[in-house]
Enzyme design. Sequence first.
Site, PDB file in Angstrom:
ATOM      1  N   LYS A 192      -7.472   1.883  -3.211  1.00 27.90           N
ATOM      2  CA  LYS A 192      -7.148   1.441  -1.841  1.00 27.90           C
ATOM      3  C   LYS A 192      -7.363   2.592  -0.852  1.00 27.90           C
ATOM      4  O   LYS A 192      -7.829   2.391   0.269  1.00 27.90           O
ATOM      5  CB  LYS A 192      -5.703   0.941  -1.802  1.00 27.90           C
ATOM      6  CG  LYS A 192      -5.178   0.559  -0.447  1.00 27.90           C
ATOM      7  CD  LYS A 192      -5.704  -0.763   0.072  1.00 27.90           C
ATOM      8  CE  LYS A 192      -5.216  -1.028   1.501  1.00 27.90           C
ATOM      9  NZ  LYS A 192      -5.665  -2.296   2.032  1.00 27.90           N
ATOM     10  N   THR A 214       0.879  -1.170   0.000  1.00 27.23           N
ATOM     11  CA  THR A 214       0.000   0.000   0.000  1.00 27.23           C
ATOM     12  C   THR A 214       0.917   1.221   0.000  1.00 27.23           C
ATOM     13  O   THR A 214       1.579   1.506   0.991  1.00 27.23           O
ATOM     14  CB  THR A 214      -0.903   0.020   1.246  1.00 27.23           C
ATOM     15  OG1 THR A 214      -1.637  -1.203   1.298  1.00 27.23           O
ATOM     16  CG2 THR A 214      -1.874   1.194   1.190  1.00 27.23           C
TER      17      THR A 214
HETATM   18  P1  NAP Z   1       5.128  -6.514   7.702  1.00 31.71           P
HETATM   19  O1  NAP Z   1       4.656  -7.770   8.341  1.00 31.71           O
HETATM   20  O2  NAP Z   1       5.687  -5.426   8.557  1.00 31.71           O
HETATM   21  O3  NAP Z   1       6.228  -6.940   6.612  1.00 31.71           O
HETATM   22  C1  NAP Z   1       6.948  -6.004   5.869  1.00 31.71           C
HETATM   23  C2  NAP Z   1       7.877  -6.747   4.932  1.00 31.71           C
HETATM   24  O4  NAP Z   1       8.600  -5.795   4.154  1.00 31.71           O
HETATM   25  C3  NAP Z   1       8.933  -7.581   5.658  1.00 31.71           C
HETATM   26  O5  NAP Z   1       9.214  -8.701   4.860  1.00 31.71           O
HETATM   27  C4  NAP Z   1      10.113  -6.621   5.709  1.00 31.71           C
HETATM   28  O6  NAP Z   1      11.364  -7.294   5.825  1.00 31.71           O
HETATM   29  C5  NAP Z   1       9.992  -5.958   4.366  1.00 31.71           C
HETATM   30  N1  NAP Z   1      10.627  -4.638   4.331  1.00 31.71           N
HETATM   31  C6  NAP Z   1      10.179  -3.515   4.957  1.00 31.71           C
HETATM   32  N2  NAP Z   1      11.000  -2.477   4.669  1.00 31.71           N
HETATM   33  C7  NAP Z   1      11.946  -2.961   3.853  1.00 31.71           C
HETATM   34  C8  NAP Z   1      13.059  -2.379   3.217  1.00 31.71           C
HETATM   35  N3  NAP Z   1      13.345  -1.070   3.360  1.00 31.71           N
HETATM   36  N4  NAP Z   1      13.847  -3.162   2.448  1.00 31.71           N
HETATM   37  C9  NAP Z   1      13.567  -4.466   2.306  1.00 31.71           C
HETATM   38  N5  NAP Z   1      12.522  -5.081   2.872  1.00 31.71           N
HETATM   39  C10 NAP Z   1      11.716  -4.347   3.643  1.00 31.71           C
HETATM   40  O7  NAP Z   1       3.996  -5.825   6.822  1.00 31.71           O
HETATM   41  P2  NAP Z   1       2.681  -6.492   6.194  1.00 31.71           P
HETATM   42  O8  NAP Z   1       1.602  -6.516   7.223  1.00 31.71           O
HETATM   43  O9  NAP Z   1       3.023  -7.747   5.479  1.00 31.71           O
HETATM   44  O10 NAP Z   1       2.257  -5.358   5.148  1.00 31.71           O
HETATM   45  C11 NAP Z   1       2.907  -5.224   3.897  1.00 31.71           C
HETATM   46  C12 NAP Z   1       2.145  -4.189   3.062  1.00 31.71           C
HETATM   47  O11 NAP Z   1       0.803  -4.632   2.865  1.00 31.71           O
HETATM   48  C13 NAP Z   1       2.068  -2.790   3.710  1.00 31.71           C
HETATM   49  O12 NAP Z   1       2.150  -1.804   2.714  1.00 31.71           O
HETATM   50  C14 NAP Z   1       0.681  -2.808   4.348  1.00 31.71           C
HETATM   51  O13 NAP Z   1       0.143  -1.496   4.479  1.00 31.71           O
HETATM   52  C15 NAP Z   1      -0.092  -3.631   3.347  1.00 31.71           C
HETATM   53  N6  NAP Z   1      -1.278  -4.300   3.896  1.00 31.71           N
HETATM   54  C16 NAP Z   1      -1.219  -4.947   5.089  1.00 31.71           C
HETATM   55  C17 NAP Z   1      -2.365  -5.574   5.581  1.00 31.71           C
HETATM   56  C18 NAP Z   1      -2.345  -6.305   6.921  1.00 31.71           C
HETATM   57  O14 NAP Z   1      -3.428  -6.628   7.425  1.00 31.71           O
HETATM   58  N7  NAP Z   1      -1.186  -6.592   7.503  1.00 31.71           N
HETATM   59  C19 NAP Z   1      -3.561  -5.543   4.857  1.00 31.71           C
HETATM   60  C20 NAP Z   1      -3.583  -4.896   3.619  1.00 31.71           C
HETATM   61  C21 NAP Z   1      -2.427  -4.280   3.152  1.00 31.71           C
HETATM   62  P3  NAP Z   1      11.940  -7.774   7.264  1.00 31.71           P
HETATM   63  O15 NAP Z   1      11.336  -9.124   7.506  1.00 31.71           O
HETATM   64  O16 NAP Z   1      13.402  -7.822   7.073  1.00 31.71           O
HETATM   65  O17 NAP Z   1      11.512  -6.739   8.262  1.00 31.71           O
END
Ligand code: NAP
Length: 288
Positions: free
Chosen positions: A172, A97
């Site tokens: 979104k 997102t």
């Molecule tokens: P998350 O669990 O915090 O995971 C983030 C991922 O991105 C991890 O694999 C992290 O790696 C990686 N990452 C973050 N910054 C990075 C960087 N600078 N360089 C390389 N890798 C990086 O987040 P999530 O919940 O999966 O969400 C991911 C996206 O989907 C976000 O944009 C969020 O807004 C969206 N989203 C989430 C949900 C939800 O319910 N969670 C629902 C809809 C949309 P590490 O493992 O090394 O930290």
Amino acid sequence: MKKVAFIGLGVMGYPMAGHLQSSGFDVCVYNRTTAKAEQWVKEFGGSLALTPKEAATGCDIAFSCVGNDNDVRQVVLGDDGILAGLSIGATLVDHTTASAELARDLYALAELQNKHFVDAPVSGGQAGAENGALTIMAGGEADIFEQVQPVMAAYARFSQLMGKVGSGQLAKMVNQICFVNAVQGLAEGLNFAQKAGLDTDKLIETISKGAAGSWQMDNRGKTMCAREFDFGFAVDWVRKDLAMAFNEAEKIGADLTITKQLDGYYEEVQQKGGNRWDTSSLIARLDD
Ligand code: NAP
């Protein structure tokens, strides 16, 4: 077997990449913290790479799902980035997102290299990712979307091309604007019910059948009454998303007065220590 890459094995990316591998794609994953990629390979098979470029090399499609605009730039651009690895004619699909502006920038950069870009944020949360039941709103070229849609079906129940690049991110934003307003209505209603001494189980069972019914009421009503806020999408994340919507609203002249007020309420929830509480925690500030 179609070779694809998945960059970012977080709460969302980990199961999404798993569904791809289980659906018969040959998946190469990259995660900044390599231990998570190793764990993923142990669970699903496939392979892991040590840079986003290495993961994307030789793939028809590379998917990314990281945190915010800066994170996307870090995994996509530069010598070790996805674009450096993607072959001519291959496609980058970004599930993060992020802003519509970033989507437009990456589309233009990819186009210069004869590569393709689709912005494809998701909704459905952790449960949707784990159950392969996400909704995807996409922006980009119709013929490219048609190529990636059947692949995304591994983890999506529904996907729709909303229009040109950036339209997925704009859709979104609308999703986020609408759902936080629904949460606040529910928070005020349920708080009123508890103060009035009503049986909230009976109340939800009854009014959810009428015009006040909603996904939020069905799925979060009872847990909000119990002040349980451990159901996925965090307050920190929604504030990131709303900030992008406010930015866009300013450009297009859209009024988000009430949504801005709700963003302030979420800030109050953060001040109570609720950064990682889920978004239904708006009801918590009514206890003060
Ligand atoms: P998350 O669990 O915090 O995971 C983030 C991922 O991105 C991890 O694999 C992290 O790696 C990686 N990452 C973050 N910054 C990075 C960087 N600078 N360089 C390389 N890798 C990086 O987040 P999530 O919940 O999966 O969400 C991911 C996206 O989907 C976000 O944009 C969020 O807004 C969206 N989203 C989430 C949900 C939800 O319910 N969670 C629902 C809809 C949309 P590490 O493992 O090394 O930290």
